[in-house]
Design a protein around this motif. Structure first.
Motif, PDB file in Angstrom:
ATOM      1  N   ARG A   1       0.658  -1.228   0.053  1.00  0.00           N
ATOM      2  CA  ARG A   1       0.129   0.071   0.025  1.00  0.00           C
ATOM      3  C   ARG A   1       0.887   1.318   0.018  1.00  0.00           C
ATOM      4  NH1 ARG A   1      -2.646  -0.245   5.098  1.00  0.00           N
ATOM      5  NH2 ARG A   1      -0.673   0.645   5.918  1.00  0.00           N
TER       6      ARG A   1
ATOM      7  N   GLU B   1      -1.468  -1.325  -6.459  1.00  0.00           N
ATOM      8  CA  GLU B   1      -2.964  -1.562  -6.259  1.00  0.00           C
ATOM      9  C   GLU B   1      -3.511  -2.760  -6.090  1.00  0.00           C
ATOM     10  OE1 GLU B   1      -4.457   0.111 -10.339  1.00  0.00           O
ATOM     11  OE2 GLU B   1      -2.340   0.161 -10.637  1.00  0.00           O
TER      12      GLU B   1
ATOM     13  N   ALA C   1      -6.618  -2.486   3.638  1.00  0.00           N
ATOM     14  CA  ALA C   1      -5.502  -1.806   3.305  1.00  0.00           C
ATOM     15  C   ALA C   1      -5.772  -1.153   2.029  1.00  0.00           C
ATOM     16  CB  ALA C   1      -4.530  -2.938   3.129  1.00  0.00           C
TER      17      ALA C   1
ATOM     18  N   LEU D   1      -6.480  -2.569  -0.768  1.00  0.00           N
ATOM     19  CA  LEU D   1      -5.844  -3.400  -1.921  1.00  0.00           C
ATOM     20  C   LEU D   1      -6.971  -4.451  -2.330  1.00  0.00           C
ATOM     21  CD1 LEU D   1      -2.472  -3.857  -0.379  1.00  0.00           C
ATOM     22  CD2 LEU D   1      -2.879  -2.390  -2.107  1.00  0.00           C
TER      23      LEU D   1
END
Length: 280
Positions: free
Chosen positions: A30, A35, A64, A66
């Motif tokens: 992150r 991504e 997170a 993600l």
């Protein structure tokens, strides 16, 4: 020649950090600007042993900011203990909702690989199932991987195009046609530095890689060939698998993996855009 951006998402590859705990990997990814992350069945088993349920892993990834770019690995043609891990990957796919699942095969006949690949594709449809060819596995080249995918005739049958395996299998840029790239689920980037004593292909691939563009592979030409031919943006995964890099702070490695990729892409896209201007 198309004029769309040739590359899309960038994933921090699944085995870049083989022995790091998942929370640290997520934080590093992150903060470095990735991504999505790759996840291995081994990481999930390790988390489970620490009392972290699979659903909690999925929640941690979402928290997170993600997503799971790739989940690996299903070993095709292996009737031994790997079948249990394979079944777990299938279960994890429904929980983690990855962009794709990776598969590979070692020591199995191509016909058997094809049959099992078709079965896994049907089981996981419509999720992309991407075979990773390697010069030392059952499907040793990009051409053979294309034949595998085409013989399977499943719309979700795809290929992992790893830059090191591409070059070490003797593949050529002429193979990177629009039709061929339509079967590629992801391009994996890394690099290697040539040494006086050349390691085995397995040793090099699993222990001696470095950051994209930081070695001796023709990474720029590889990306430019893809950029020119691809009719749709191609996802990227960054996987500098290295015993040496694993000794460095995780955050440092993740940041340099992203920065080196961005520098390489900037060079590749500059040439791509200049060619597109000439064509137009």
């Amino acid at each position: 020649m198309t004029t769309h951006p040739p590359f899309s998402t960038i994933t921090l590859g699944a085995i870049t950090f083989r022995d790091r705990n998942l929370p640290s990997v997520l934080s590093a990814a992150r903060n470095a600007g990735f991504e999505s992350v790759g996840i291995t069945v081994g990481q999930c088993i390790a988390a489970l042993e620490r009392g972290i349920a699979f659903e909690e892993i999925a929640a941690a990834i979402r928290d997170a900011g993600l997503r799971v770019g790739e989940l690996e690995l299903i070993r095709l043609g292996d009737g031994g203990p790997a079948r249990h891990a394979n079944a777990l990957v299938v279960e994890l796919a429904s929980i983690l909702q990855p962009d794709r699942v990776h598969v590979a095969a070692w020591g199995a006949e191509a016909a058997a690989v094809g049959d099992e690949f078709a079965s896994v594709c049907a089981q996981l449809a419509p999720l992309p199932v991407a075979y990773e060819f390697m010069p030392y596995n059952s499907i040793p080249s990009f051409t053979r991987a294309l034949e595998l995918v085409e013989s399977t005739a499943a719309p979700n049958a795809k290929i992992v195009l790893d830059i090191l395996h591409f070059f070490r299998s003797g593949s050529a840029f002429e193979e990177l046609t629009a039709d061929a790239l339509s079967h590629v689920a992801v391009v994996q980037l890394s690099d290697v530095i040539q040494r006086e004593v050349t390691p085995s292909l397995v040793e090099e691939a699993r222990h001696r890689r470095t950051y994209p563009g930081a070695g001796d592979l023709n990474s720029l030409g590889f990306l430019q060939a893809i950029a020119v031919a691809a009719e749709e943006p191609v996802p990227l995964s960054i996987e500098p698998i290295s015993d040496a890099l694993e000794l460095l702070p995780l955050m440092l490695v993740a940041e340099e993996a992203m920065l080196s990729t961005q520098r390489l892409l900037k060079r590749a896209l500059k040439e791509f855009e200049a060619t597109a201007d000439q064509v137009s």
